[in-house]
Design a protein around this motif. Structure first.
Motif, PDB file in Angstrom:
ATOM      1  N   ILE A   7       0.816  -1.216   0.000  1.00 49.13           N
ATOM      2  CA  ILE A   7       0.000   0.000   0.000  1.00 49.13           C
ATOM      3  C   ILE A   7       0.852   1.270   0.000  1.00 49.13           C
ATOM      4  CG2 ILE A   7      -1.810   1.275   1.224  1.00 49.13           C
ATOM      5  CD1 ILE A   7      -2.574  -1.440   2.518  1.00 49.13           C
ATOM      6  N   ILE A   8       1.836   1.344   0.924  1.00 47.82           N
ATOM      7  CA  ILE A   8       2.665   2.545   1.067  1.00 47.82           C
ATOM      8  C   ILE A   8       3.894   2.393   0.172  1.00 47.82           C
ATOM      9  CG2 ILE A   8       3.824   4.093   2.663  1.00 47.82           C
ATOM     10  CD1 ILE A   8       0.893   3.702   3.326  1.00 47.82           C
ATOM     11  N   THR A   9       3.995   3.202  -0.878  1.00 45.17           N
ATOM     12  CA  THR A   9       5.087   3.051  -1.848  1.00 45.17           C
ATOM     13  C   THR A   9       6.382   3.707  -1.402  1.00 45.17           C
ATOM     14  OG1 THR A   9       4.306   5.024  -3.007  1.00 45.17           O
ATOM     15  CG2 THR A   9       3.510   2.902  -3.810  1.00 45.17           C
ATOM     16  N   ASP A  10       6.326   4.598  -0.428  1.00 48.42           N
ATOM     17  CA  ASP A  10       7.513   5.341   0.005  1.00 48.42           C
ATOM     18  C   ASP A  10       8.247   4.581   1.108  1.00 48.42           C
ATOM     19  OD1 ASP A  10       9.404   7.212   0.593  1.00 48.42           O
ATOM     20  OD2 ASP A  10       8.049   8.683   1.445  1.00 48.42           O
ATOM     21  N   ASN A  11       9.482   4.168   0.836  1.00 46.09           N
ATOM     22  CA  ASN A  11      10.278   3.439   1.823  1.00 46.09           C
ATOM     23  C   ASN A  11      10.468   4.226   3.111  1.00 46.09           C
ATOM     24  OD1 ASN A  11      10.580   1.297   0.106  1.00 46.09           O
ATOM     25  ND2 ASN A  11      12.708   1.698  -0.421  1.00 46.09           N
TER      26      ASN A  11
ATOM     27  N   ILE B 261      11.827  -5.925  -1.510  1.00 50.88           N
ATOM     28  CA  ILE B 261      12.229  -6.574  -2.763  1.00 50.88           C
ATOM     29  C   ILE B 261      11.088  -7.399  -3.361  1.00 50.88           C
ATOM     30  CG2 ILE B 261      14.628  -6.714  -1.960  1.00 50.88           C
ATOM     31  CD1 ILE B 261      14.220  -9.772  -1.707  1.00 50.88           C
ATOM     32  N   GLY B 262       9.959  -7.493  -2.635  1.00 46.83           N
ATOM     33  CA  GLY B 262       8.892  -8.398  -3.055  1.00 46.83           C
ATOM     34  C   GLY B 262       7.910  -7.861  -4.068  1.00 46.83           C
ATOM     35  N   THR B 263       7.748  -6.533  -4.122  1.00 52.45           N
ATOM     36  CA  THR B 263       6.817  -5.961  -5.097  1.00 52.45           C
ATOM     37  C   THR B 263       7.515  -4.869  -5.895  1.00 52.45           C
ATOM     38  OG1 THR B 263       5.914  -4.156  -3.742  1.00 52.45           O
ATOM     39  CG2 THR B 263       4.941  -6.338  -3.448  1.00 52.45           C
ATOM     40  N   LEU B 264       6.985  -4.593  -7.061  1.00 53.75           N
ATOM     41  CA  LEU B 264       7.595  -3.617  -7.966  1.00 53.75           C
ATOM     42  C   LEU B 264       7.590  -2.215  -7.370  1.00 53.75           C
ATOM     43  CD1 LEU B 264       8.765  -3.356 -10.894  1.00 53.75           C
ATOM     44  CD2 LEU B 264       6.447  -2.773 -11.624  1.00 53.75           C
ATOM     45  N   THR B 265       6.587  -1.899  -6.545  1.00 55.94           N
ATOM     46  CA  THR B 265       6.413  -0.536  -6.038  1.00 55.94           C
ATOM     47  C   THR B 265       6.981  -0.306  -4.647  1.00 55.94           C
ATOM     48  OG1 THR B 265       4.209  -1.162  -5.245  1.00 55.94           O
ATOM     49  CG2 THR B 265       4.337  -0.123  -7.409  1.00 55.94           C
TER      50      THR B 265
END
Length: 475
Positions: free
Chosen positions: A151-155, A198-202
């Motif tokens: 859901i949250i794309t920002d690391n 590392i599990g999802t593209l985003t």
């Protein structure tokens, strides 16, 4: 003693005299390293050598940080142009890359998630359903991190959420800063972001890897393709992060601390779900759906995400205000353009071709050898390069190597991605350095845990990634 002499002694020191011994050494190292490299004979033309010298200065500056990292990133393209290494269209070409405008979107998305508290609410909601003892929280952070990665794309936003909770727990339960318990909770917060990334593209650097990969390979890595190939390894990587903390810091099963009441109190303070939270949550889901669908319709996912930014400022929705935009910290853009320019200029001066010629014989022979070589190369490069610099400098190199050797480039890039997430020292990754800078993590214990996790990353490659990719026909 005369008054003038006394005044001179009491006056604040300026210039080099004001520097501590450590900072003085760092300044010397910043300029000594590129000087030494310039004096070393190299089998390259002057253009490539000058590129290496300037890049060595930039990388050294990023490591010692006596110059702000954003300033270093801003200077690198100008230095390549000033010293005649390349032209302006290449040196400043990073600003035309859609990756930059995706990053603007990610920064604002992270700001929106933080301001609305939706990310905190989601994290508390998940944690309260799990074990809230010390050892339980270490596991719970990672479980929550897996869910938030979708859901949250920002690391940075995800990491700060868990660090905020970890430090709050320490303060509420009287856990001393830099104790093994405080170190464990803060590392668990960082790993909750890092492991699932590392599990999802985003969730991590996937979109950045894809932006370079697309230019070389001629096709995109889709959202579901990336997840199919990497989600199980991400679970293993997250699991090994937790094991590293528990085993190295000897966190037992005793329930000396129980944070459930504190987490419940913090959750209650958020009050009822607000309209802004709903809008932000819908927006976050829309971003992920947009990335998923963009591959189907042939759109650049990074540009599409950036194009939806105006929705945040629409009257009646008010996810963000004009003042919020002014408060957003866009310094990372200069770090990114500096990192991208390294890769762009390396290609323009012919260094990528030279590296392909030198490195290919060492890694070819079998697909497995190339995949492991990519992972090892990336892990070692992390000591001297930022993860973003690895993405934009070496994705092209390893993609071209794989294609030239007749090897599927996807697992090679996935291995490069894992290696870029392997750290031994806090300086290797800005977000990890920020996590350490809160002052709750003991340095020696932190390095021990990170070293154990680094060793276990080999098992992720050997036991999970390579067999999985073999079964999927990628190898």
């Amino acid at each position: 003693m005369k008054a003038a002499e006394q005044s001179e002694l009491l006056a604040p020191k300026t210039g080099f005299s004001a520097l501590s011994k450590g900072d003085l050494i760092k300044w010397i190292v910043t300029f000594l390293v590129p000087l030494i490299i310039w004096l070393i004979p190299m089998p390259f033309d002057d253009n490539i050598k000058m590129f290496i010298v300037i890049t060595a200065w930039g990388v050294t500056s990023w490591i010692v940080t006596v110059i702000p990292v954003a300033v270093t990133g801003a200077l690198l393209p100008s230095m390549y142009l000033f010293f005649g290494v390349t032209g302006a269209e290449v040196a400043y070409g990073a600003w035309t890359n859609t990756v930059i405008w995706l990053t603007v979107a990610v920064i604002l998305i992270g700001l929106a998630a933080d301001k609305s508290k939706v990310s905190l609410r989601l994290a508390y909601k998940i944690l309260l359903k799990l074990d809230c003892s010390l050892r339980g929280l270490i596991w719970s952070f990672s479980i929550a991190g897996i869910f938030l990665a979708f859901i949250i794309t920002d690391n940075m936003a995800r990491c700060i959420v868990f660090l905020t909770i970890a430090i709050g727990v320490c303060q509420a339960l009287g856990i001393k800063a830099k104790s093994k318990e405080a170190t464990a909770l803060c590392l668990a917060g960082f790993f909750a972001m890092s492991g699932p990334s590392i599990g999802t593209l985003t969730a991590g650097n996937g979109l950045y890897f894809n932006s370079v990969f697309r230019e070389v390979a001629g096709y995109d890595i889709t959202y579901f393709q990336w997840m199919l190939h990497n989600f199980i390894p991400a679970l293993a990587w997250t699991f090994f992060g937790v094991i590293s903390i528990i085993k190295v810091l000897k966190i037992g099963k005793e329930k000396t601390y129980d944070a459930k009441s504190e987490l419940q109190r913090c959750y209650n303070e958020l009050g009822p779900v607000k309209r802004r939270e709903v809008f932000v949550f819908v927006y976050l889901l829309m971003v992920v759906v947009t990335v998923i669908l963009s591959g189907t319709y042939g759109f650049d996912p990074m540009l599409v995400v950036a194009m939806f930014l105006f929705l945040m400022f629409l009257p009646g929705i008010d996810i963000l205000s004009v003042d919020d935009f002014d408060k957003a910290d866009f310094k990372i853009l200069f770090v990114m353009t500096g990192a991208i320019s390294i890769g762009n200029v390396a290609g323009s001066v012919g260094l990528i071709d030279v590296l392909v010629e030198y490195v290919t014989p060492l890694l070819t022979g079998s697909p497995v050898r190339m995949v492991f070589g990519s992972y090892i190369f990336s892990t070692l490069a992390n000591f001297i390069l930022t993860p973003l610099a690895i993405v934009f400098t070496f994705t092209e190199l390893f993609t071209e190597m794989a294609i030239a050797a007749g090897v599927n480039p996807l697992p090679v890039i996935y291995a490069l991605n894992l290696g870029s997430d392997v750290y031994v020292f806090p300086y290797e990754y800005a977000i990890l350095l920020i996590a350490y800078s809160f002052g709750y993590m003991n340095y020696t214990d932190t390095v021990k845990v990170l070293l154990a996790r680094t060793i276990l990353s080999v098992l992720v490659m050997a036991v999970f990634m390579i067999p999985l990719w073999f079964l999927m026909g990628l190898l």
